[in-house]
Motif scaffolding. Structure first.
Motif, PDB file in Angstrom:
ATOM      1  N   VAL A   1       0.922  -1.194  -0.334  1.00  0.00           N
ATOM      2  CA  VAL A   1       0.118   0.375   0.094  1.00  0.00           C
ATOM      3  C   VAL A   1       1.160   1.245  -0.052  1.00  0.00           C
ATOM      4  O   VAL A   1       1.918   1.311   0.038  1.00  0.00           O
ATOM      5  CB  VAL A   1      -0.843   0.023   1.230  1.00  0.00           C
ATOM      6  CG1 VAL A   1      -1.768   1.061   1.055  1.00  0.00           C
ATOM      7  CG2 VAL A   1      -1.653  -1.168   1.058  1.00  0.00           C
ATOM      8  N   ILE A   2       0.814   2.299  -1.021  1.00  0.00           N
ATOM      9  CA  ILE A   2       1.704   3.421  -1.162  1.00  0.00           C
ATOM     10  C   ILE A   2      -0.188   4.336  -0.302  1.00  0.00           C
ATOM     11  O   ILE A   2      -0.843   4.327  -0.571  1.00  0.00           O
ATOM     12  CB  ILE A   2       1.923   3.764  -2.357  1.00  0.00           C
ATOM     13  CG1 ILE A   2       2.840   2.785  -3.135  1.00  0.00           C
ATOM     14  CG2 ILE A   2       2.389   5.508  -2.988  1.00  0.00           C
ATOM     15  CD1 ILE A   2       3.948   2.734  -2.468  1.00  0.00           C
ATOM     16  N   PHE A   3       0.973   5.356   0.626  1.00  0.00           N
ATOM     17  CA  PHE A   3      -0.267   6.404   0.951  1.00  0.00           C
ATOM     18  C   PHE A   3       0.126   7.716   0.321  1.00  0.00           C
ATOM     19  O   PHE A   3       1.725   7.744   0.586  1.00  0.00           O
ATOM     20  CB  PHE A   3      -0.023   6.412   2.385  1.00  0.00           C
ATOM     21  CG  PHE A   3      -0.430   5.196   3.290  1.00  0.00           C
ATOM     22  CD1 PHE A   3      -1.443   4.425   3.445  1.00  0.00           C
ATOM     23  CD2 PHE A   3       0.136   4.067   3.657  1.00  0.00           C
ATOM     24  CE1 PHE A   3      -2.153   3.954   3.728  1.00  0.00           C
ATOM     25  CE2 PHE A   3       0.224   3.109   4.207  1.00  0.00           C
ATOM     26  CZ  PHE A   3      -1.223   2.794   4.881  1.00  0.00           C
ATOM     27  N   ASP A   4      -0.196   8.768   0.603  1.00  0.00           N
ATOM     28  CA  ASP A   4      -0.540  10.463   0.963  1.00  0.00           C
ATOM     29  C   ASP A   4       0.302  10.849   1.719  1.00  0.00           C
ATOM     30  O   ASP A   4       0.152  10.244   2.825  1.00  0.00           O
ATOM     31  CB  ASP A   4      -1.211  11.265  -0.606  1.00  0.00           C
ATOM     32  CG  ASP A   4      -2.427  10.615   0.199  1.00  0.00           C
ATOM     33  OD1 ASP A   4      -2.889  11.304   2.385  1.00  0.00           O
ATOM     34  OD2 ASP A   4      -3.873  11.819  -0.001  1.00  0.00           O
ATOM     35  N   ASN A   5       1.186  12.085   2.032  1.00  0.00           N
ATOM     36  CA  ASN A   5       1.122  12.889   3.274  1.00  0.00           C
ATOM     37  C   ASN A   5       0.131  12.753   4.012  1.00  0.00           C
ATOM     38  O   ASN A   5       0.443  12.387   5.304  1.00  0.00           O
ATOM     39  CB  ASN A   5       1.365  14.011   2.945  1.00  0.00           C
ATOM     40  CG  ASN A   5       2.711  13.508   2.282  1.00  0.00           C
ATOM     41  OD1 ASN A   5       3.699  12.687   2.310  1.00  0.00           O
ATOM     42  ND2 ASN A   5       3.067  14.984   1.262  1.00  0.00           N
ATOM     43  N   ALA A   6      -0.985  12.859   3.442  1.00  0.00           N
ATOM     44  CA  ALA A   6      -1.876  12.975   4.879  1.00  0.00           C
ATOM     45  C   ALA A   6      -2.972  11.413   5.336  1.00  0.00           C
ATOM     46  O   ALA A   6      -4.030  11.421   5.818  1.00  0.00           O
ATOM     47  CB  ALA A   6      -3.726  13.088   4.271  1.00  0.00           C
ATOM     48  N   GLY A   7      -2.145  10.282   4.288  1.00  0.00           N
ATOM     49  CA  GLY A   7      -2.782   8.450   4.820  1.00  0.00           C
ATOM     50  C   GLY A   7      -3.491   8.177   4.205  1.00  0.00           C
ATOM     51  O   GLY A   7      -4.573   6.997   4.213  1.00  0.00           O
TER      52      GLY A   7
END
Length: 154
Positions: A73-79
């Protein structure tokens, strides 16, 4: 020569099942200060790896699934989840490469899962700033259960 065979995978998986964290490394590199870290990582369902990145120092990470199944799983900075891929030799999806600085996490789907990991050395523990602020802490059992469920559903 070090041989990576079924017996080694079985042994490392057995050791992982005995660990409270439900995972066990088997290092192929000789020293933690080696310039390249190569290891087997046996992972059992329920193991919790906090969402993290490798940015201090910057390190790309390559993972090849030797057996079993994981969800990367890849997340952005906000989760927010921006990419989710099931990785399993049975599906013809063998691994993934995470660029340095990218928030990522892992969900283990099958008992006996073993992955081969390669990262630039030397080994350095994750800094506090490289553990996602929105990921549950290791002592938050309810938060961890919600997090793992989220990874399995999206």
């Amino acid at each position: 020569m070090k041989i990576i065979d079924e017996a080694l995978l079985d042994h490392t998986s057995e050791e992982a099942r005995k660990e409270s964290r439900l995972r066990k490394n088997h290092n192929l590199h000789e020293r933690l200060c080696d310039p390249v870290n190569r290891l087997l990582n046996a992972l059992e369902p329920g193991t919790y790896i906090p969402a993290h990145r490798h940015s201090h120092p910057a390190k790309d990470e390559t993972v090849i699934v030797l057996r079993g199944s994981v969800v990367s799983v890849i997340f952005d900075n906000a989760g927010n989840i921006v990419e989710r891929v099931e990785v399993s030799p049975a599906l013809g999806v063998y691994g993934f490469d995470i660029p340095a600085g990218q928030w990522h996490g892992l969900l283990v789907k099958e008992s006996g899962t073993v992955v081969f990991e390669v990262k630039k050395g030397p080994f350095t523990p994750l800094s506090e700033e490289d553990i996602a602020p929105w990921t549950p802490r290791t002592d938050d059992k309810e938060g961890i259960a919600r997090y793992l469920n989220r990874l399995s559903e999206e």
